[in-house]
Every structure is written in structure tokens, then in C-alpha cells.
Write a protein that holds these residues in place. Structure first.
Motif, PDB file in Angstrom:
ATOM      1  N   ALA A  23       0.827  -1.206   0.000  1.00 31.45           N
ATOM      2  CA  ALA A  23       0.000   0.000   0.000  1.00 31.45           C
ATOM      3  C   ALA A  23       0.861   1.256   0.000  1.00 31.45           C
ATOM      4  O   ALA A  23       0.533   2.236  -0.682  1.00 31.45           O
ATOM      5  CB  ALA A  23      -0.933  -0.017   1.213  1.00 31.45           C
ATOM      6  N   VAL A  24       1.953   1.225   0.738  1.00 30.34           N
ATOM      7  CA  VAL A  24       2.846   2.390   0.765  1.00 30.34           C
ATOM      8  C   VAL A  24       3.553   2.544  -0.574  1.00 30.34           C
ATOM      9  O   VAL A  24       3.642   3.651  -1.128  1.00 30.34           O
ATOM     10  CB  VAL A  24       3.863   2.256   1.929  1.00 30.34           C
ATOM     11  N   VAL A  25       4.040   1.441  -1.122  1.00 26.53           N
ATOM     12  CA  VAL A  25       4.781   1.505  -2.380  1.00 26.53           C
ATOM     13  C   VAL A  25       3.879   1.979  -3.527  1.00 26.53           C
ATOM     14  O   VAL A  25       4.286   2.804  -4.348  1.00 26.53           O
ATOM     15  CB  VAL A  25       5.406   0.127  -2.711  1.00 26.53           C
ATOM     16  N   PHE A  26       2.658   1.476  -3.587  1.00 24.89           N
ATOM     17  CA  PHE A  26       1.772   1.816  -4.697  1.00 24.89           C
ATOM     18  C   PHE A  26       0.862   3.003  -4.404  1.00 24.89           C
ATOM     19  O   PHE A  26       0.012   3.360  -5.225  1.00 24.89           O
ATOM     20  CB  PHE A  26       0.952   0.592  -5.110  1.00 24.89           C
ATOM     21  N   GLY A  27       1.000   3.592  -3.219  1.00 24.50           N
ATOM     22  CA  GLY A  27       0.301   4.834  -2.926  1.00 24.50           C
ATOM     23  C   GLY A  27      -1.140   4.729  -2.501  1.00 24.50           C
ATOM     24  O   GLY A  27      -1.872   5.721  -2.596  1.00 24.50           O
ATOM     25  N   PHE A  28      -1.586   3.597  -2.033  1.00 27.40           N
ATOM     26  CA  PHE A  28      -2.964   3.519  -1.556  1.00 27.40           C
ATOM     27  C   PHE A  28      -3.045   3.272  -0.056  1.00 27.40           C
ATOM     28  O   PHE A  28      -4.090   2.880   0.464  1.00 27.40           O
ATOM     29  CB  PHE A  28      -3.774   2.483  -2.345  1.00 27.40           C
ATOM     30  N   ALA A  29      -1.969   3.584   0.663  1.00 30.80           N
ATOM     31  CA  ALA A  29      -1.967   3.467   2.130  1.00 30.80           C
ATOM     32  C   ALA A  29      -2.611   4.707   2.738  1.00 30.80           C
ATOM     33  O   ALA A  29      -2.473   5.805   2.218  1.00 30.80           O
ATOM     34  CB  ALA A  29      -0.552   3.313   2.643  1.00 30.80           C
ATOM     35  N   PRO A  30      -3.318   4.532   3.836  1.00 30.65           N
ATOM     36  CA  PRO A  30      -3.883   5.716   4.525  1.00 30.65           C
ATOM     37  C   PRO A  30      -2.761   6.601   5.054  1.00 30.65           C
ATOM     38  O   PRO A  30      -1.717   6.111   5.455  1.00 30.65           O
ATOM     39  CB  PRO A  30      -4.703   5.123   5.665  1.00 30.65           C
ATOM     40  N   ARG A  31      -3.012   7.882   5.039  1.00 32.15           N
ATOM     41  CA  ARG A  31      -2.024   8.832   5.549  1.00 32.15           C
ATOM     42  C   ARG A  31      -2.456   9.291   6.934  1.00 32.15           C
ATOM     43  O   ARG A  31      -3.636   9.504   7.187  1.00 32.15           O
ATOM     44  CB  ARG A  31      -1.900  10.016   4.614  1.00 32.15           C
ATOM     45  N   PHE A  32      -1.499   9.445   7.807  1.00 31.88           N
ATOM     46  CA  PHE A  32      -1.779   9.876   9.170  1.00 31.88           C
ATOM     47  C   PHE A  32      -1.368  11.342   9.325  1.00 31.88           C
ATOM     48  O   PHE A  32      -0.419  11.797   8.696  1.00 31.88           O
ATOM     49  CB  PHE A  32      -1.017   9.012  10.170  1.00 31.88           C
ATOM     50  N   GLY A  33      -2.067  12.022  10.144  1.00 35.82           N
ATOM     51  CA  GLY A  33      -1.744  13.432  10.364  1.00 35.82           C
ATOM     52  C   GLY A  33      -2.439  14.329   9.355  1.00 35.82           C
ATOM     53  O   GLY A  33      -3.557  14.083   8.928  1.00 35.82           O
ATOM     54  N   GLY A  34      -1.772  15.357   8.921  1.00 34.71           N
ATOM     55  CA  GLY A  34      -2.339  16.366   8.018  1.00 34.71           C
ATOM     56  C   GLY A  34      -2.388  15.889   6.641  1.00 34.71           C
ATOM     57  O   GLY A  34      -3.023  16.076   5.745  1.00 34.71           O
TER      58      GLY A  34
END
Length: 98
Positions: free
Chosen positions: A87-98
């Protein structure tokens, strides 16, 4: 509303539910006999048996059946980590913070 990160969230939720259900079955196995007629035991065994059969096929036969549940939890943890990395590598991981 379903967030834009459903591709990570839904599989992660399913893997987490499977992992905790297997952990629950392991704890119940300390209380109930394998042939118990208690409803809670039957529900846990019916849900987790397909997963444990699959893991039994991956796990060497030297490993006793009682430890297959521990291996199943281990494999699911590895799958969840791999899902997060993907998910992080392909850009679909949730983002934390702002």
C-alpha cells in the motif's frame, strides 16, 4: 462514506478478523475438548477450519496440529505487513496526520 483507501482497509480488516478469530479459537481450545458440542466452539471451528487447512498445507508435517494455529497467526501477520508495504509503495496506504 467509504474512504479512498478501501483497497488497503478492507483486506486489512478481513485479515485482522481472521487473525483474532484464530487467536480466539486457540484460547477456547484450552477450555473445550475438540469434539465439544458447545455452540461457541462449533462457530469458531467452522470459521477457522478452512484457514487452518490451508496453513496445514503450507506448514511442514513435523509441526504438531496444535501449533498450526500459531503458524496461522504468524502467516497472517506477515500478510498484513506485506499489504501495508504494498500500500505504501503503490500509494494507496492511509495517511496519518495532516
Amino acid at each position: 462514506m467509504l474512504d479512498s483507501y478501501w483497497l488497503y482497509t478492507i483486506p486489512n480488516f478481513i485479515l485482522a478478523a481472521a487473525m483474532y478469530t484464530i487467536m480466539g479459537r486457540y484460547l477456547l481450545s484450552l477450555v473445550f475438548k475438540p469434539d465439544s458440542e458447545m455452540v461457541i466452539w462449533k462457530v469458531f471451528t467452522q470459521i477457522t477450519d478452512p484457514i487452518l487447512r490451508f496453513v496445514r498445507g503450507l506448514t511442514p508435517l513435523v509441526v504438531p496440529n496444535g501449533l498450526v494455529m500459531v503458524f496461522a497467526v504468524f502467516w497472517i501477520i506477515l500478510l498484513r505487513i506485506a499489504l501495508l508495504v504494498a500500500a505504501v509503495v503503490f500509494g494507496f496506504a492511509p495517511r496519518f496526520g495532516g
